[in-house]
Write an enzyme that holds these catalytic residues in place. Structure first.
Site, short mmCIF file in Angstrom:
data_model
loop_
_atom_site.label_atom_id
_atom_site.label_comp_id
_atom_site.label_asym_id
_atom_site.label_seq_id
_atom_site.Cartn_x
_atom_site.Cartn_y
_atom_site.Cartn_z
N ASN A 197 0.83 -1.20 0.00
CA ASN A 197 0.00 0.00 0.00
C ASN A 197 0.87 1.26 0.00
O ASN A 197 0.88 2.00 -0.97
CB ASN A 197 -0.94 0.01 1.21
N ASP A 198 1.60 1.47 1.08
CA ASP A 198 2.35 2.71 1.24
C ASP A 198 3.40 2.92 0.14
O ASP A 198 3.66 4.05 -0.26
CB ASP A 198 3.04 2.73 2.61
N VAL A 199 4.00 1.84 -0.36
CA VAL A 199 5.10 1.97 -1.31
C VAL A 199 4.62 2.34 -2.71
O VAL A 199 5.44 2.62 -3.59
CB VAL A 199 5.94 0.68 -1.37
#
Length: 476
Positions: free
Chosen positions: A402-404
């Site tokens: 998600n964050d990457v």
């Protein structure tokens, strides 16, 4: 017989040579760990160096005790625990094990330093350099021990991954650190006994806890790397105390490599080390601005799909990029994603894996996970070398990440992760997200890519979804 009253079974020159060989093997082993291809060989080389160093240390026999027997017993117990843990631990729990073992190393270094400092004080032979090394080892080892335990608890979800902060936290931490420095100077200058040293160790343990609690779970990979460097420095300081060359070299290698890795990971996140340690990223979890789960709501909506339709899309794609994340590890789906990749390759597609430096919960987590599934090394592509290829991809398959891939890091200055280099998944023709729900990633930041018009959501367990996609691709 040497100055410590032990009997040397081999000459000091021979011992020094063996330690030099061991240290050289550590360096060669560390070099091997720089690549997935040579990592296994590097690990064996370093392990052999450690066995050689331990065997050389056993040549010193104290005439008035059973130190050799105790050392052998300790080695056997440690080997059994380490071997059992390495074979039984799940890949998802590997970061926790690294944190726990790192804490044990820091605690061991601190314990050795306490014993040696007291021995020197009793013998009235306390030398400033030796005393300084002892104090540093106790302080750094204590911080590493307790900090690693808190990191373990956060990763194991015994403690919340959300930063735990309180009013005046930085002032209190600074006061504890100053107290450690003052007590350390006092001990070096006056050489007192166990009580003051115990206070120093207690303060170091408290500082380790207070140091890690305010750091969010998403930043734990950086914290583990930094604590690993701390342990290396503590071991090196213990080497000075004991006059042991191999401990000095080994500890310095760990300290230097851990420090460099910490800096590299911080750069990969587009943040300074100070920001990682003190910004409390993830303290306030943003609520999703759009949908939750597979329904729409708020001001945005998501496009959902089923495995059959997405499987057909994949089957007719010429270039597919897989972005693995921690969700892949949780589902133990690395073998399934490999099978899906092979099925796509059989239909003429080019499949590669985009590896972000901080994907997962420890450095190199995704590399190790995919290597375990026999994914070819040449298919594992680092962020810098693959980012320009996303625009040519027919499908980007995001599995549990998600964050990457969050474009807010590039487009929203108000975002806590703004400035973090990301994988340019949003540039692809189609993005397929495999997620359990619309819950934000480990950083607690909503991802606008989930609502993009070129994004398709496939909700469910990653392994089950990949199996369904595999079946659809084979049937297409």
């Amino acid at each position: 017989m040497n100055l410590l009253g032990s009997v040397d079974l081999i000459s000091s020159n021979t011992l020094a040579l063996i330690y030099l060989i061991s240290a050289s093997l550590f360096i060669l082993g560390l070099k091997g760990l720089s690549s997935p291809k040579s990592a296994r060989r590097g690990n064996f080389i370093a392990a052999f160096g450690m066995i050689l160093a331990i065997a050389a240390s056993l040549t010193k026999i104290h005439p008035n005790g059973n130190q050799t027997t105790l050392i052998v017993i300790g080695v056997i117990i440690g080997s059994v625990i380490g071997g059992f843990s390495a074979r039984k631990v799940k890949m998802t729990a590997m970061p926790q094990m690294v944190a726990a073992f790192n804490g044990v190393g820091g605690g061991a270094a601190a314990t050795v330093a306490v014993i040696e400092y007291l021995r020197l004080s009793v013998a009235n032979r306390s030398v400033v350099i030796t005393a300084l090394s002892s104090i540093l080892s106790v302080a750094i080892g204590g911080i590493s021990f307790s900090g690693s335990i808190i990191a373990f608890a956060k990763l194991q979800e015994i403690l919340t991954g959300v930063p735990i902060t309180y009013k005046g936290e930085r002032f209190i931490n600074a006061a504890v650190f100053l107290a450690i420095v003052v007590i350390g100077i006092y001990l070096i200058a006056f050489g007192t006994g166990l009580a003051i040293l115990g206070v120093l160790l207690l303060l170091a343990i408290i500082l380790g806890v207070a140091f890690v609690l305010p750091i969010g779970g998403a930043d734990m990979p950086v914290v583990i790397s930094l604590l690993n460097a701390f342990t290396g420095l503590a071991v090196a300081a213990s080497g000075f105390v004991l006059g042991n060359t191999v401990l000095i070299v080994g500890g310095t290698l760990v300290g230097a490599s851990g420090t460099l890795l910490t800096k590299m990971m911080s750069d990969s996140m587009g943040r300074s080390i100070r920001n990682v340690l003190f910004a409390s990223v993830g303290k306030v979890i943003d609520q999703p601005s759009g949908a939750s789960n597979s329904t729409t709501g708020g001001t945005s909506s998501v496009r959902t799909g089923n495995a059959e339709d997405i499987g057909v899309l994949l089957a007719y794609s010429k270039k597919v990029i897989v972005v693995p994340g921690y969700g892949l590890a949780v589902a133990q789906a690395q073998h399934t994603v490999r099978d899906l990749a092979r099925a796509l390759e059989a239909k003429g597609a080019e499949v590669t894996y985009a590896i972000h430096p901080v994907a997962g919960r420890m450095p190199g987590h995704m590399n190790v996970l995919l290597a375990e599934a026999d994914v070819p090394y040449e298919q594992l592509r680092e962020m810098d070398e693959i980012n320009d290829e996303f625009k040519d991809a027919d499908v980007v398959l995001v599995v549990g990440a998600n964050d990457v891939v969050n474009p807010a890091a590039r487009n929203e200055p108000s975002s806590p992760i703004y400035g973090m280099p990301i994988l340019n998944a949003d540039a692809a023709k189609n993005v397929v997200f495999l997620k359990r729900s619309m819950r934000p990633g480990f950083a607690g930041v909503d991802n606008p890519l989930l609502y993009a018009p070129n994004t398709i959501m496939l909700f469910g367990d990653a392994k089950d979804s990949l199996l369904a996609l595999l079946a659809s691709v084979k049937a297409s």
